[in-house]
Design a protein around this motif. Structure first.
Motif, short mmCIF file in Angstrom:
data_model
loop_
_atom_site.label_atom_id
_atom_site.label_comp_id
_atom_site.label_asym_id
_atom_site.label_seq_id
_atom_site.Cartn_x
_atom_site.Cartn_y
_atom_site.Cartn_z
N HIS A 101 0.99 -1.67 -0.68
CA HIS A 101 -0.14 -0.28 -0.37
C HIS A 101 0.66 1.35 -0.53
O HIS A 101 2.27 1.40 0.56
CB HIS A 101 -0.96 0.17 1.10
CG HIS A 101 -1.43 -1.30 1.67
ND1 HIS A 101 -2.92 -1.12 0.80
CD2 HIS A 101 -1.62 -1.89 1.74
CE1 HIS A 101 -3.81 -2.07 1.01
NE2 HIS A 101 -3.24 -3.13 1.64
N ARG A 114 -6.88 -0.96 -11.80
CA ARG A 114 -5.59 -1.65 -10.61
C ARG A 114 -5.93 -3.60 -11.32
O ARG A 114 -7.02 -2.86 -11.63
CB ARG A 114 -5.97 -1.66 -9.36
CG ARG A 114 -5.67 -0.67 -8.81
CD ARG A 114 -4.22 -0.31 -8.87
NE ARG A 114 -4.03 0.16 -7.48
CZ ARG A 114 -3.89 0.41 -6.33
NH1 ARG A 114 -4.12 -0.18 -5.62
NH2 ARG A 114 -3.95 1.97 -5.76
N PHE A 165 -5.06 -7.72 -9.99
CA PHE A 165 -5.23 -8.88 -9.01
C PHE A 165 -4.97 -9.85 -9.23
O PHE A 165 -6.06 -10.04 -9.77
CB PHE A 165 -5.46 -8.10 -7.17
CG PHE A 165 -6.85 -8.37 -6.95
CD1 PHE A 165 -7.54 -10.16 -7.08
CD2 PHE A 165 -8.27 -7.20 -6.83
CE1 PHE A 165 -8.39 -10.11 -6.08
CE2 PHE A 165 -9.64 -8.35 -6.60
CZ PHE A 165 -9.89 -9.75 -6.18
N ALA A 208 -5.72 -5.87 -1.48
CA ALA A 208 -4.10 -5.99 -1.44
C ALA A 208 -3.72 -6.36 0.38
O ALA A 208 -2.11 -7.18 0.29
CB ALA A 208 -3.84 -4.30 -1.05
N ILE A 229 -2.20 -4.22 -7.20
CA ILE A 229 -2.64 -3.84 -6.17
C ILE A 229 -1.99 -3.80 -4.92
O ILE A 229 -0.49 -4.44 -4.58
CB ILE A 229 -3.48 -4.49 -5.02
CG1 ILE A 229 -5.09 -4.24 -6.08
CG2 ILE A 229 -4.24 -4.15 -4.01
CD1 ILE A 229 -6.65 -5.65 -6.05
#
Length: 210
Positions: free
Chosen positions: A6, A150, A152, A188, A210
């Motif tokens: 993050h 994003r 993931f 995340a 992410i």
């Protein structure tokens, strides 16, 4: 960038990780509380009463917190940690992400299937591209992460399928707004805690992870 994947933002309330001793946005950490029986309890929804103990959303940090008995040191009390504790956290985060995607689907904010996902990306409706960790790399490479969005890929095809009410799903997308931010935050955390077979988190062209 702190552990857990993050970036720091001014809007996030920060907390200090008991392992790294660094202050990080709450979205990059996992909250724990000590239950009445002295058991360390992961508070993934951040709603349980009691003093919060925070650890980076990172498998290594969690293992270190257990190994060095940091929960007991911070709580200044004898505490117990369940067997397979980090795996329990991973399972809990997986369930949260699957549940949030399912809610987004019911709200019309998520689709699955190659053609539907491709269409949403072309229409600039999608903000998050989701691809199964066990899907074909060749097939996944045919989809591009949404511009400014994003990607993931740390749910399995069966887990993504569960979110969409199907047996398996390889490609999924989330619309802008709505539940996408919550999905990204918990995904995340999961990325930091989950061990991916082979160690490489690869996916479609132009991905922004992410």
């Amino acid at each position: 960038m702190p552990r857990g994947g993050h970036k720091n933002t001014k809007d996030d309330g920060e907390r200090r990780c008991i392992v790294t001793r660094d202050s990080e946005p709450r979205t990059g950490l996992i909250r724990f509380v000590i239950g009445p029986d002295g058991q360390v309890v992961p508070d993934l929804a951040e709603k349980l009463p009691g003093r919060g103990i925070w650890v980076s959303a990172d498998r290594g940090a969690l293992d270190e917190a257990i190994k060095k008995k940091l929960f007991a040191k911070v709580a200044r009390a004898d505490v117990s940690v369940a067997d397979g504790f980090v795996d329990l956290i991973e399972n809990g985060l997986t369930q949260r992400v699957v549940h949030l995607i399912a809610l987004a689907r019911k709200a019309g904010e998520a689709v699955c299937g190659f053609e539907k996902v491709k269409g949403w990306i072309a229409e600039e409706r999608a903000i998050v591209l989701m691809q199964a960790s066990d899907g074909s790399e060749r097939g996944k490479g045919k989809l591009r992460t949404p511009e400014g969005g994003r990607w993931f890929g740390h749910l399995t095809s069966a887990e993504l399928g569960l979110a969409f009410g199907r047996e398996t799903v390889i490609h999924g997308a989330l619309a802008r707004g709505g539940l996408s931010t919550k999905v990204v935050d918990d995904a995340a955390r999961l990325m930091g805690v989950r061990e991916i077979s082979g160690g490489e988190r690869s996916a479609g062209k132009g991905k922004t992870t992410i």
